[in-house]
Design a protein around this motif. Structure first.
Motif, PDB file in Angstrom:
ATOM      1  N   PRO A   1       0.823  -1.229   0.000  1.00 56.60           N
ATOM      2  CA  PRO A   1       0.000   0.000   0.000  1.00 56.60           C
ATOM      3  C   PRO A   1       0.851   1.271   0.000  1.00 56.60           C
TER       4      PRO A   1
ATOM      5  N   GLY B   1       0.928   3.189  -3.281  1.00 55.26           N
ATOM      6  CA  GLY B   1       0.083   4.361  -3.001  1.00 55.26           C
ATOM      7  C   GLY B   1       0.845   5.660  -3.172  1.00 55.26           C
TER       8      GLY B   1
ATOM      9  N   SER C   1      -7.008   7.264   0.793  1.00 52.32           N
ATOM     10  CA  SER C   1      -7.855   6.585   1.788  1.00 52.32           C
ATOM     11  C   SER C   1      -7.546   5.099   1.842  1.00 52.32           C
ATOM     12  N   GLN C   2      -7.204   4.537   0.680  1.00 54.84           N
ATOM     13  CA  GLN C   2      -6.924   3.087   0.659  1.00 54.84           C
ATOM     14  C   GLN C   2      -5.558   2.744   1.266  1.00 54.84           C
ATOM     15  N   VAL C   3      -4.659   3.716   1.268  1.00 55.93           N
ATOM     16  CA  VAL C   3      -3.351   3.479   1.894  1.00 55.93           C
ATOM     17  C   VAL C   3      -3.507   3.536   3.422  1.00 55.93           C
ATOM     18  N   GLN C   4      -4.422   4.427   3.868  1.00 52.51           N
ATOM     19  CA  GLN C   4      -4.593   4.673   5.309  1.00 52.51           C
ATOM     20  C   GLN C   4      -4.876   3.374   6.074  1.00 52.51           C
ATOM     21  N   ASN C   5      -4.208   3.223   7.205  1.00 52.47           N
ATOM     22  CA  ASN C   5      -4.386   2.068   8.115  1.00 52.47           C
ATOM     23  C   ASN C   5      -3.978   0.729   7.514  1.00 52.47           C
ATOM     24  N   LYS C   6      -3.232   0.736   6.425  1.00 50.79           N
ATOM     25  CA  LYS C   6      -2.879  -0.546   5.816  1.00 50.79           C
ATOM     26  C   LYS C   6      -1.379  -0.765   5.704  1.00 50.79           C
ATOM     27  N   CYS C   7      -0.608   0.087   6.387  1.00 52.43           N
ATOM     28  CA  CYS C   7       0.840   0.002   6.177  1.00 52.43           C
ATOM     29  C   CYS C   7       1.547  -0.623   7.374  1.00 52.43           C
TER      30      CYS C   7
ATOM     31  N   ASN D   1      -8.097  11.232  -3.578  1.00 55.22           N
ATOM     32  CA  ASN D   1      -8.722  10.984  -2.272  1.00 55.22           C
ATOM     33  C   ASN D   1      -8.898   9.488  -2.042  1.00 55.22           C
ATOM     34  N   SER D   2      -9.305   8.798  -3.065  1.00 50.80           N
ATOM     35  CA  SER D   2      -9.557   7.362  -2.952  1.00 50.80           C
ATOM     36  C   SER D   2      -8.252   6.594  -2.715  1.00 50.80           C
ATOM     37  N   VAL D   3      -7.211   6.929  -3.472  1.00 52.94           N
ATOM     38  CA  VAL D   3      -5.921   6.228  -3.311  1.00 52.94           C
ATOM     39  C   VAL D   3      -5.387   6.459  -1.899  1.00 52.94           C
TER      40      VAL D   3
END
Ligand SMILES: Cc1cc2nc3c(=O)[nH]c(=O)nc-3n(C[C@H](O)[C@H](O)[C@H](O)COP(=O)(O)O)c2cc1C
Ligand code: SF4
Length: 438
Positions: free
Chosen positions: A347, A351, A380-386, A376-378
């Protein structure tokens, strides 16, 4: 106000050992080695309320006490990586007040029962390292480092280690990997360094500014330290001011000072008396705050800043005046994070690449409103997944500025109803350029 950490501003030539000694230097170290138990030192630091200055603000004494629960530390490692854009406090401490910093590192080592301490410095700090190495040699020569210190059974040596200049090596587990000679990539936590740190042995990792507070805490006491600053944020903080202020630089001020006081009373206000548009409090990884009266009157301490949905971090305050275009600033921060992502997890690696790609398109005037939603979508998708906080740092400024300064991004979109804005002029000063992540 009397300085605690930047004492060289009050005492000329304190970087000379004899001057440092004449001003009480190494008395705190001698006191702990000859008359205190490690647990007693930890209790004083705990009672002082000192919190880590590397970013997370974790209570230092509590961190040290984790070790005594199981077994003593093998190593104390000081984090002098200082790679956050807009942060330049640890360098000043090591250059101008080196003995107080080293004494703090040495007291921490005694408290942790460590016989070896490392100071990990970013690669670009090599001129600082050359001078610091001379100071350490002087301490060995004068009997402050070595075997059987002050006639006791305690022995200690300090070594410097230069990294290769990667932002991720400021993250403590990546730092330890790098110190072991491996690729600087974060470890999965737990285990934390207090359990398995350097060479898998219990290790304390603290920041340079954190440790530089320790000698005065020992010599003047926990109550004195608590009397400076505010509840839950004891002592002072070195604030690194950059961007649109007349006098950028380091300011050591008690916690609880307001942002307005820092900008206008200390840093000389904004060039041309322009209005402040936005503020980033902890370098490139900050939440971008819109500079309302409420934000300008915010107290700078851990709790007050958290109450506004931001973090004080290492207090690398970047001021942006009304001419600044946040879409351009995000291009700079994203370029920095894309470059610095270590690539270990998908991510963050992918990302940061795509965020930069979209921001480049927008800033060239080739993007559309759909690109802004995609950004914004990219993010948001990185958030909390690293795996480590660097991935979070990369998306925090982007998501917050999209929320608060959407018009700046819309202004670049071909179908945004406004003419694409040209990229803002490059800041004149080198510091401001660094702050923008260039
Ligand atoms: C990407 C990243 C970079 C960091 N860079 C630094 C740094 O340059 N210096 C530092 O002291 N802490 C840095 N930290 C925080 C350290 O991981 C660690 O929390 C800190 O050194 C602990 O010391 P303290 O408790 O005295 O603050 C960084 C963290 C992350 C996630
Ligand atoms: S979040 Fe980024 S920097 Fe951290 S481990 Fe993953 S790829 Fe590396």
């Amino acid at each position: 106000m009397e300085h605690i950490v930047l004492r060289h501003r009050d005492i000329p030539d304190i970087d000379q050992l004899d001057v440092y000694l004449a001003n009480g230097g190494f008395e705190a170290f001698k006191k702990v080695v000859t008359s205190m138990k490690p647990e007693e030192v930890i209790d004083v630091v705990k009672a002082s309320g000192l919190r880590g200055r590397g970013g997370a603000g974790f209570p230092t004494g509590v961190k040290w006490s984790f070790l005594t629960k199981n077994r003593p530390a093998y190593y104390v490692v000081c984090n002098s990586d200082e790679s956050e854009p807009g942060t330049f406090k640890d360098r000043e401490i090591m250059e101008k007040n080196p003995f107080q910093f080293l004494e703090g590192l040495m007291i921490a080592s005694f408290a942790a029962r460590a016989n070896i301490a490392y100071n990990y410095m970013r690669g670009e700090f090599w001129p600082v390292a050359v001078e610091l190495d001379k100071k350490i040699a002087e301490l060995r020569q004068r009997g402050f480092l070595g075997k059987n210190l002050f006639g006791t059974s305690y022995s200690l040596d300090v070594h410097l280690h230069l990294g290769a200049g990667a932002y991720i090596c400021g993250e403590e587990s990546a730092l330890l990997e790098s110190l072991e000679g491996k690729l600087g990539q974060p470890r999965l936590k737990p285990p934390f360094p207090a359990d398995k740190g350097l060479y898998q042995m219990p290790t304390v990792v603290n920041n340079t500014e954190t440790l530089t507070n320790v000698p005065l805490i020992i010599s003047r006491g926990a109550d004195w330290y608590q009397s400076v600053g505010v509840k839950n944020s004891a002592g002072t903080k070195v604030m690194c001011l950059s961007g649109h202020v007349n006098k950028p630089g380091n300011y050591e001020l008690p916690f609880g000072v307001t942002l307005r006081e820092v900008i206008y009373d200390h840093a000389g206000g904004v060039p041309g008396d322009k209005k402040v548009k936005a503020v980033m409090l902890s370098g490139a990884s900050s939440v971008v705050l819109k500079a309302s009266d409420d934000i300008l009157d915010m107290k700078l301490d851990y709790d007050s800043v958290a109450g506004k949905g931001a973090a004080l971090g290492s207090a690398s305050i970047i001021i942006m005046d009304e001419t600044v275009d946040l879409a351009w600033v995000m291009l700079k921060t994203s370029r920095f994070f894309k470059h610095e992502s270590c690539g270990k997890c998908t991510p963050c690696r992918e990302g940061t690449y795509w965020m930069l790609h979209i921001l480049e398109r927008l800033n060239k005037g080739e993007g559309t409103k759909a690109d802004i939603d995609l950004l914004n979508s990219v993010a948001s998708q990185v958030q909390n997944k690293c795996l480590c906080p660097l991935g979070e740092f990369a998306v925090t400024p982007v998501l917050s500025s999209l929320k608060t300064f959407r018009a700046d991004f819309d202004g670049h979109a071909k179908d945004g109803g406004a003419k694409p804005k040209p990229a803002a002029a490059k800041p004149a000063s080198k510091k401001a350029e660094v702050a923008a992540g260039d």
